[in-house]
Design a protein around this motif. Structure first.
Motif, mmCIF file in Angstrom:
data_model
loop_
_atom_site.group_PDB
_atom_site.id
_atom_site.type_symbol
_atom_site.label_atom_id
_atom_site.label_comp_id
_atom_site.label_asym_id
_atom_site.label_seq_id
_atom_site.Cartn_x
_atom_site.Cartn_y
_atom_site.Cartn_z
ATOM 1 N N LEU A 25 -0.585 14.048 -3.650
ATOM 2 C CA LEU A 25 -0.951 12.913 -4.502
ATOM 3 C C LEU A 25 -2.339 12.437 -4.121
ATOM 4 C CD1 LEU A 25 2.413 10.926 -4.451
ATOM 5 C CD2 LEU A 25 1.502 12.336 -6.308
ATOM 6 N N PRO A 26 -3.065 11.857 -5.079
ATOM 7 C CA PRO A 26 -4.424 11.396 -4.779
ATOM 8 C C PRO A 26 -4.430 10.227 -3.804
ATOM 9 C CG PRO A 26 -3.801 10.817 -7.034
ATOM 10 C CD PRO A 26 -2.694 11.629 -6.478
ATOM 11 N N PRO A 27 -5.511 10.106 -3.039
ATOM 12 C CA PRO A 27 -5.610 9.020 -2.067
ATOM 13 C C PRO A 27 -5.904 7.673 -2.739
ATOM 14 C CG PRO A 27 -7.624 10.293 -2.071
ATOM 15 C CD PRO A 27 -6.667 10.982 -3.004
ATOM 16 N N LEU A 28 -5.755 6.640 -1.958
ATOM 17 C CA LEU A 28 -6.132 5.303 -2.399
ATOM 18 C C LEU A 28 -7.651 5.244 -2.460
ATOM 19 C CD1 LEU A 28 -4.922 2.482 -2.964
ATOM 20 C CD2 LEU A 28 -5.286 1.968 -0.550
ATOM 21 N N ARG A 76 -3.585 11.722 2.395
ATOM 22 C CA ARG A 76 -4.325 11.237 3.560
ATOM 23 C C ARG A 76 -5.485 10.379 3.050
ATOM 24 N NH1 ARG A 76 -5.411 13.923 8.891
ATOM 25 N NH2 ARG A 76 -3.707 15.285 8.251
ATOM 26 N N PHE A 77 -5.618 9.172 3.598
ATOM 27 C CA PHE A 77 -6.732 8.289 3.244
ATOM 28 C C PHE A 77 -6.943 7.263 4.350
ATOM 29 C CE2 PHE A 77 -2.873 6.654 1.298
ATOM 30 C CZ PHE A 77 -2.869 5.314 1.662
ATOM 31 N N TYR A 78 -8.190 6.900 4.609
ATOM 32 C CA TYR A 78 -8.567 5.900 5.612
ATOM 33 C C TYR A 78 -7.877 6.129 6.956
ATOM 34 C CZ TYR A 78 -10.087 3.470 1.372
ATOM 35 O OH TYR A 78 -10.663 3.138 0.172
ATOM 36 N N GLY A 79 -7.661 7.383 7.340
ATOM 37 C CA GLY A 79 -7.000 7.688 8.604
ATOM 38 C C GLY A 79 -5.487 7.587 8.555
ATOM 39 N N ILE A 80 -4.940 7.278 7.398
ATOM 40 C CA ILE A 80 -3.493 7.154 7.207
ATOM 41 C C ILE A 80 -2.978 8.474 6.639
ATOM 42 C CG2 ILE A 80 -1.690 5.979 5.865
ATOM 43 C CD1 ILE A 80 -3.600 3.499 5.866
ATOM 44 N N VAL A 81 -1.924 8.998 7.239
ATOM 45 C CA VAL A 81 -1.311 10.246 6.788
ATOM 46 C C VAL A 81 0.094 9.934 6.290
ATOM 47 C CG1 VAL A 81 -0.600 12.577 7.439
ATOM 48 C CG2 VAL A 81 -2.646 11.549 8.469
ATOM 49 N N HIS A 135 12.536 7.446 1.429
ATOM 50 C CA HIS A 135 11.454 6.849 2.213
ATOM 51 C C HIS A 135 10.367 7.876 2.524
ATOM 52 C CE1 HIS A 135 14.211 8.633 5.160
ATOM 53 N NE2 HIS A 135 13.137 8.808 5.908
ATOM 54 N N ILE A 136 9.231 7.355 2.962
ATOM 55 C CA ILE A 136 8.126 8.179 3.431
ATOM 56 C C ILE A 136 7.845 7.837 4.890
ATOM 57 C CG2 ILE A 136 7.048 8.513 1.176
ATOM 58 C CD1 ILE A 136 5.016 6.303 1.994
ATOM 59 N N HIS A 137 7.203 8.768 5.570
ATOM 60 C CA HIS A 137 6.757 8.572 6.948
ATOM 61 C C HIS A 137 5.248 8.394 6.922
ATOM 62 C CE1 HIS A 137 10.513 10.037 8.975
ATOM 63 N NE2 HIS A 137 10.698 10.469 7.731
ATOM 64 N N VAL A 138 4.763 7.415 7.655
ATOM 65 C CA VAL A 138 3.331 7.126 7.691
ATOM 66 C C VAL A 138 2.851 7.189 9.140
ATOM 67 C CG1 VAL A 138 1.561 5.407 7.175
ATOM 68 C CG2 VAL A 138 3.537 5.652 5.650
ATOM 69 N N LEU A 139 1.750 7.896 9.338
ATOM 70 C CA LEU A 139 1.118 7.994 10.653
ATOM 71 C C LEU A 139 -0.286 7.414 10.557
ATOM 72 C CD1 LEU A 139 2.036 11.735 11.253
ATOM 73 C CD2 LEU A 139 3.330 9.747 11.996
ATOM 74 N N TYR A 140 -0.646 6.619 11.557
ATOM 75 C CA TYR A 140 -1.978 6.030 11.603
ATOM 76 C C TYR A 140 -2.366 5.946 13.074
ATOM 77 C CZ TYR A 140 -5.739 2.608 10.973
ATOM 78 O OH TYR A 140 -6.957 1.965 10.968
ATOM 79 N N GLY A 141 -3.107 6.945 13.549
ATOM 80 C CA GLY A 141 -3.408 7.011 14.977
ATOM 81 C C GLY A 141 -2.116 7.136 15.750
ATOM 82 N N GLU A 142 -1.900 6.249 16.713
ATOM 83 C CA GLU A 142 -0.668 6.277 17.505
ATOM 84 C C GLU A 142 0.459 5.466 16.880
ATOM 85 O OE1 GLU A 142 -3.068 2.792 19.187
ATOM 86 O OE2 GLU A 142 -3.525 4.781 18.443
ATOM 87 N N HIS A 193 -0.629 -4.463 10.323
ATOM 88 C CA HIS A 193 -0.460 -5.148 9.038
ATOM 89 C C HIS A 193 -1.418 -4.628 7.964
ATOM 90 C CE1 HIS A 193 0.788 -8.275 6.301
ATOM 91 N NE2 HIS A 193 -0.485 -8.588 6.117
ATOM 92 N N ARG A 194 -2.684 -4.455 8.291
ATOM 93 C CA ARG A 194 -3.658 -3.982 7.281
ATOM 94 C C ARG A 194 -3.307 -2.582 6.790
ATOM 95 N NH1 ARG A 194 -5.859 -4.365 2.860
ATOM 96 N NH2 ARG A 194 -7.915 -3.463 2.601
ATOM 97 N N ALA A 195 -2.877 -1.706 7.681
ATOM 98 C CA ALA A 195 -2.455 -0.364 7.277
ATOM 99 C C ALA A 195 -1.220 -0.448 6.385
ATOM 100 C CB ALA A 195 -2.179 0.503 8.498
ATOM 101 N N GLN A 196 -0.296 -1.356 6.703
ATOM 102 C CA GLN A 196 0.883 -1.564 5.856
ATOM 103 C C GLN A 196 0.470 -1.956 4.443
ATOM 104 O OE1 GLN A 196 4.122 -4.023 7.393
ATOM 105 N NE2 GLN A 196 3.335 -3.682 9.458
ATOM 106 N N GLU A 197 -0.483 -2.864 4.337
ATOM 107 C CA GLU A 197 -0.956 -3.313 3.018
ATOM 108 C C GLU A 197 -1.543 -2.148 2.213
ATOM 109 O OE1 GLU A 197 -3.723 -6.370 4.134
ATOM 110 O OE2 GLU A 197 -2.207 -7.945 3.964
ATOM 111 N N LEU A 198 -2.327 -1.297 2.883
ATOM 112 C CA LEU A 198 -2.922 -0.145 2.194
ATOM 113 C C LEU A 198 -1.847 0.838 1.730
ATOM 114 C CD1 LEU A 198 -5.971 0.476 4.550
ATOM 115 C CD2 LEU A 198 -6.051 -0.411 2.205
ATOM 116 N N VAL A 199 -0.847 1.085 2.569
ATOM 117 C CA VAL A 199 0.236 1.994 2.200
ATOM 118 C C VAL A 199 1.013 1.432 1.012
ATOM 119 C CG1 VAL A 199 2.437 2.993 2.963
ATOM 120 C CG2 VAL A 199 0.445 3.022 4.497
ATOM 121 N N ILE A 200 1.309 0.149 1.031
ATOM 122 C CA ILE A 200 2.047 -0.461 -0.073
ATOM 123 C C ILE A 200 1.249 -0.391 -1.368
ATOM 124 C CG2 ILE A 200 2.937 -2.665 -0.949
ATOM 125 C CD1 ILE A 200 3.795 -3.225 2.028
ATOM 126 N N GLU A 201 -0.051 -0.646 -1.284
ATOM 127 C CA GLU A 201 -0.898 -0.539 -2.468
ATOM 128 C C GLU A 201 -0.864 0.885 -3.027
ATOM 129 O OE1 GLU A 201 -5.604 -1.050 -3.747
ATOM 130 O OE2 GLU A 201 -4.930 -1.912 -1.843
#
Length: 84
Positions: free
Chosen positions: A80-83, A6-11, A25-32, A51-59
């Protein structure tokens, strides 16, 4: 669904077989918003994640790609450690 990180509101979570399907694959939740990301290609294969959340997940995935694939293959979750 077990939480991996979990990081920056991304789970980030992962389901296991037999409930899940290839590709790995992984599942990503970010708000709704939600997204499914292919571990091998790092691409979002489903979802409406901004898009910005996608970039953070890819990083984050770039840093943990090998660990994610091992988790998928062995069906064993590790935190795993957060970004940063």
């Amino acid at each position: 669904m077990p939480e991996i990180c979990r990081f920056y509101g991304i789970v980030i979570k992962m389901f296991f077989k037999p409930k899940e399907h290839e590709p790995s694959h992984i599942h990503v939740l970010y708000g709704e918003y939600v997204g499914l990301f292919n571990i091998q290609t790092l691409e979002m294969i489903e979802g409406d994640l901004p898009h910005r959340a996608q970039e953070l997940v890819i990083e984050w995935m770039e840093q943990h790609k090998d660990s994610l694939q091992i988790m998928w293959s062995e069906q064993k979750i590790d935190k795993l450690p957060p970004l940063e």
